[in-house]
Scaffold this motif. Structure first.
Motif, PDB file in Angstrom:
ATOM      1  N   THR A 364      12.256  -5.437  10.787  1.00 59.61           N
ATOM      2  CA  THR A 364      11.850  -5.197   9.168  1.00 59.61           C
ATOM      3  C   THR A 364      11.492  -6.462   8.697  1.00 59.61           C
ATOM      4  N   LEU A 365      12.032  -7.531   9.026  1.00 53.83           N
ATOM      5  CA  LEU A 365      11.527  -8.906   8.384  1.00 53.83           C
ATOM      6  C   LEU A 365      10.313  -9.161   8.831  1.00 53.83           C
ATOM      7  N   ASN A 366       9.835  -8.873  10.188  1.00 49.74           N
ATOM      8  CA  ASN A 366       8.349  -9.037  10.718  1.00 49.74           C
ATOM      9  C   ASN A 366       7.495  -8.192   9.693  1.00 49.74           C
ATOM     10  N   ILE A 367       8.012  -6.951   9.463  1.00 54.22           N
ATOM     11  CA  ILE A 367       7.117  -5.943   8.685  1.00 54.22           C
ATOM     12  C   ILE A 367       6.914  -6.434   7.477  1.00 54.22           C
ATOM     13  N   SER A 368       8.058  -7.154   6.657  1.00 56.71           N
ATOM     14  CA  SER A 368       7.982  -7.399   5.396  1.00 56.71           C
ATOM     15  C   SER A 368       7.036  -8.787   5.267  1.00 56.71           C
ATOM     16  N   ILE A 369       6.916  -9.513   6.357  1.00 63.52           N
ATOM     17  CA  ILE A 369       6.002 -10.727   6.432  1.00 63.52           C
ATOM     18  C   ILE A 369       4.557 -10.120   6.511  1.00 63.52           C
ATOM     19  N   GLY A 370       4.413  -9.016   7.290  1.00 60.53           N
ATOM     20  CA  GLY A 370       3.033  -8.498   7.426  1.00 60.53           C
ATOM     21  C   GLY A 370       2.640  -7.841   6.213  1.00 60.53           C
ATOM     22  N   MET A 371       3.282  -7.614   5.243  1.00 62.64           N
ATOM     23  CA  MET A 371       3.062  -7.226   3.884  1.00 62.64           C
ATOM     24  C   MET A 371       2.043  -8.407   3.124  1.00 62.64           C
ATOM     25  N   ILE A 372       2.752  -9.665   3.275  1.00 68.81           N
ATOM     26  CA  ILE A 372       1.789 -10.412   2.470  1.00 68.81           C
ATOM     27  C   ILE A 372       1.163 -11.565   3.307  1.00 68.81           C
ATOM     28  N   THR A 373       0.739 -11.109   4.522  1.00 67.84           N
ATOM     29  CA  THR A 373       0.008 -12.020   5.424  1.00 67.84           C
ATOM     30  C   THR A 373      -1.524 -11.587   5.331  1.00 67.84           C
ATOM     31  N   PRO A 374      -2.435 -12.754   5.203  1.00 62.78           N
ATOM     32  CA  PRO A 374      -3.911 -12.226   5.148  1.00 62.78           C
ATOM     33  C   PRO A 374      -4.267 -11.913   6.794  1.00 62.78           C
ATOM     34  N   PRO A 375      -5.439 -11.147   6.849  1.00 67.16           N
ATOM     35  CA  PRO A 375      -6.264 -10.946   5.737  1.00 67.16           C
ATOM     36  C   PRO A 375      -6.007  -9.328   5.195  1.00 67.16           C
ATOM     37  N   PHE A 376      -5.098  -8.578   5.888  1.00 72.65           N
ATOM     38  CA  PHE A 376      -4.804  -7.005   5.024  1.00 72.65           C
ATOM     39  C   PHE A 376      -3.465  -6.888   4.577  1.00 72.65           C
ATOM     40  N   GLY A 377      -2.832  -8.019   4.323  1.00 71.55           N
ATOM     41  CA  GLY A 377      -1.379  -7.380   3.865  1.00 71.55           C
ATOM     42  C   GLY A 377      -1.530  -6.777   2.682  1.00 71.55           C
ATOM     43  N   LEU A 378      -0.992  -5.622   2.746  1.00 63.64           N
ATOM     44  CA  LEU A 378      -1.023  -4.631   1.453  1.00 63.64           C
ATOM     45  C   LEU A 378      -0.619  -5.243   0.217  1.00 63.64           C
ATOM     46  N   ASP A 379       0.404  -5.978   0.150  1.00 68.91           N
ATOM     47  CA  ASP A 379       1.028  -6.240  -1.076  1.00 68.91           C
ATOM     48  C   ASP A 379      -0.043  -7.338  -1.638  1.00 68.91           C
ATOM     49  N   ILE A 380      -0.831  -8.043  -1.153  1.00 71.79           N
ATOM     50  CA  ILE A 380      -1.927  -8.998  -1.624  1.00 71.79           C
ATOM     51  C   ILE A 380      -2.854  -8.167  -2.400  1.00 71.79           C
ATOM     52  N   PHE A 381      -3.273  -6.896  -1.888  1.00 75.29           N
ATOM     53  CA  PHE A 381      -4.423  -6.189  -2.940  1.00 75.29           C
ATOM     54  C   PHE A 381      -3.913  -5.224  -3.750  1.00 75.29           C
ATOM     55  N   VAL A 382      -2.417  -5.056  -3.752  1.00 72.85           N
ATOM     56  CA  VAL A 382      -1.804  -4.310  -5.037  1.00 72.85           C
ATOM     57  C   VAL A 382      -1.612  -5.419  -6.003  1.00 72.85           C
ATOM     58  N   ALA A 383      -1.261  -6.669  -5.799  1.00 73.91           N
ATOM     59  CA  ALA A 383      -0.946  -7.693  -6.700  1.00 73.91           C
ATOM     60  C   ALA A 383      -2.534  -7.791  -7.420  1.00 73.91           C
ATOM     61  N   SER A 384      -3.638  -7.946  -6.418  1.00 73.93           N
ATOM     62  CA  SER A 384      -4.980  -8.100  -7.026  1.00 73.93           C
ATOM     63  C   SER A 384      -5.231  -7.226  -7.911  1.00 73.93           C
ATOM     64  N   SER A 385      -5.092  -5.926  -7.661  1.00 67.62           N
ATOM     65  CA  SER A 385      -5.495  -4.730  -8.386  1.00 67.62           C
ATOM     66  C   SER A 385      -4.525  -4.875  -9.714  1.00 67.62           C
ATOM     67  N   THR A 386      -3.527  -4.848  -9.642  1.00 68.70           N
ATOM     68  CA  THR A 386      -2.596  -4.954 -10.794  1.00 68.70           C
ATOM     69  C   THR A 386      -2.873  -6.057 -11.880  1.00 68.70           C
ATOM     70  N   LEU A 387      -2.940  -7.026 -11.232  1.00 67.92           N
ATOM     71  CA  LEU A 387      -3.293  -8.413 -12.356  1.00 67.92           C
ATOM     72  C   LEU A 387      -4.694  -8.753 -12.325  1.00 67.92           C
ATOM     73  N   SER A 388      -5.651  -8.287 -11.885  1.00 69.48           N
ATOM     74  CA  SER A 388      -7.137  -8.476 -11.788  1.00 69.48           C
ATOM     75  C   SER A 388      -7.416 -10.110 -11.343  1.00 69.48           C
ATOM     76  N   LYS A 389      -6.756 -10.304 -10.337  1.00 71.16           N
ATOM     77  CA  LYS A 389      -6.914 -11.638  -9.714  1.00 71.16           C
ATOM     78  C   LYS A 389      -7.684 -11.510  -8.387  1.00 71.16           C
ATOM     79  N   PRO A 390      -8.334 -12.781  -8.129  1.00 69.14           N
ATOM     80  CA  PRO A 390      -8.963 -12.591  -6.940  1.00 69.14           C
ATOM     81  C   PRO A 390      -8.044 -12.591  -5.816  1.00 69.14           C
ATOM     82  N   VAL A 391      -8.465 -12.040  -4.571  1.00 69.80           N
ATOM     83  CA  VAL A 391      -7.606 -12.045  -3.570  1.00 69.80           C
ATOM     84  C   VAL A 391      -7.358 -13.151  -2.891  1.00 69.80           C
ATOM     85  N   MET A 392      -8.326 -14.254  -2.679  1.00 68.19           N
ATOM     86  CA  MET A 392      -8.171 -15.598  -2.307  1.00 68.19           C
ATOM     87  C   MET A 392      -7.337 -16.358  -3.055  1.00 68.19           C
TER      88      MET A 392
END
Length: 428
Positions: A364-392
């Motif tokens: 589960t901790l590995n999966i948690s890290i995967g949520m924030i790991t580029p290039p396709f970490g899901l939480d990165i895109f959720v935050a980008s959409s929510t705050l209108s911030k560039p993914v990079m």
């Protein structure tokens, strides 16, 4: 070995070509059936697909998803975060601690990292910037803190892992509480260092009168984690029953007490929860079919024999597990990684004498890290959409937190008592 190579090749090809994840899971399973088990009756496939999700434990998933949507759309999430800020916001870097504590509080009633990012980002990002934290650090902290939702119970990931492996969900919840706190402390240390480095000023200390007012105002919101966790740990509720109660409680509190829930909003929230639930259950159905063929082909036995041939013990095996999950987390969603990797690896872990709760924490901790790991970490895109911030921009702020995660992962992996102490204490 030919079977393993075929599955991996087919899955990678479909993934590279951009197919949906349920096809990445399902097509290789159907290829195995066609080429290696052609005499297997077709009705068996339907039985495995439907039987794979016909489990009472999985009923908790749609309820917790709906409860999370209700709280994110109403006042429960904001009041929990406000209470945390009132208690610790006056410390140097207090807004950073508030972000971590608020994410853990919201995670304790939602079990979903993306929902935690979406709910917390709008509330705390302006406050972090106002307090003096840099843009990149603020974004990294928000996205990383949401990880704790997968570790602090009730975690949807723990429910799926428990269903797949037969491990007690209640024990996983208790073990996850300790691991989530360790991760939260690591992030708090980073917030403290950044606050001193950036010269973040202390906020005015709130009076005890103001704190008592905040406690009173958040009383109904505090009832949610109390009912869920207290009910489960006392044995009064099963996790599934606690999930159903959480939905009823959220509707009553948001609709009758806070008066935030209109019929229109309830319809929209239910629609979003239904879509999220459908996506997860389609993946679970396809994953159960793939798991069936993996077991039928004796893939876990082949892995065990390989590890014995190279004289690899639990230490080397857990290192291999971490590497596999970290790589998978970069490219596929967490539930898919869970469904693909756990069926062949869990029997090997049991053969090596690894505690199933400890293995669940590592996974589960590995999966948690995967949520924030580029290039396709899901939480990165959720935050980008929510705050209108560039993914990079978000990714650039995440690297220090990814390093901190890896350090915590190493500790959790090779100090199993952190994961198993509380379950032993509570359940014997």
């Amino acid at each position: 070995m030919i079977l393993i190579a075929l599955v991996i090749l087919a899955a990678v090809l479909l993934l590279v070509l951009g197919f949906e994840m349920f096809l990445v899971l399902g097509v290789p399973a159907l290829m195995i059936k066609e080429f290696f088990y052609g005499n297997l009756p077709d009705p068996v496939l339907a039985q495995k697909i439907l039987g794979g999700i016909n489990h009472t434990t999985l009923l908790a998933i749609p309820f917790f998803i709906l409860a999370a949507e209700l709280m994110g759309a109403g006042q429960i999430a904001s009041r929990l975060t406000g209470l945390v800020k009132t208690m610790i916001g006056h410390l140097r870097g207090g807004m950073g601690y508030t972000t971590i504590g608020g994410s853990m509080a919201f995670g304790s009633v939602s079990g979903s990292a993306p929902a935690t990012v979406a709910a917390m980002a709008r509330m705390v990002y302006p406050e972090l910037r106002k307090a003096g934290f840099s843009d990149r650090f603020s974004l990294g902290l928000i996205v990383s803190s949401a990880e704790t939702a997968l570790l602090i119970p009730p975690s949807i990931t723990f429910i799926i892992y428990g269903w797949m492996t037969g491990t007690s969900v209640a024990k996983l919840f208790v073990g996850g509480l300790a691991v989530g706190l360790v991760l939260g402390v690591a992030f708090a240390v980073m917030a403290a260092i950044e606050a001193r480095r950036s010269g973040v000023e202390r906020a005015p200390r709130t009076s005890w009168r103001e704190r008592l007012v905040a406690i009173r105002q958040s009383g109904w919101a505090l009832g949610m984690p109390f009912i869920i966790l207290g009910g489960i740990y006392s044995g009064y509720f099963t996790p599934t029953e606690a999930a159903a109660v959480s939905v009823i409680y959220a509707i009553l509190v948001e609709g009758l007490v806070f008066r935030e829930l209109t019929w229109r909003k309830l319809f929209d929230v239910t629609e979003r929860a239904a879509i999220s639930t459908a996506i997860i259950f389609i993946l679970l159905a396809m994953g159960s079919l793939l798991s069936y063929f993996i077991t039928l082909a004796q893939v876990p036995t082949a892995i065990t024999n390989f590890l014995e041939a190279i004289h690899a013990g639990p230490v080397m095996f857990l290192l291999i597990v971490n590497v596999c999950f970290l790589i998978a987390g970069m490219f596929i969603d967490p539930n898919s990684a869970l469904l693909i990797l756990v069926p062949p690896l869990f029997p090997v872990a049991m053969a090596l004498g690894i505690d199933p709760v400890h293995f669940g924490m590592v996974v589960t901790l590995n999966i948690s890290i995967g949520m924030i790991t580029p290039p396709f970490g899901l939480d990165i895109f959720v935050a980008s959409s929510t705050l209108s911030k560039p993914v990079m921009t978000i990714i650039s702020g995440l690297w220090p937190f990814i390093i901190a995660n890896l350090i915590v992962l190493a500790i959790i992996t090779y100090v199993p008592d952190i994961s198993t102490f509380l379950p032993r204490l509570v359940f014997g």
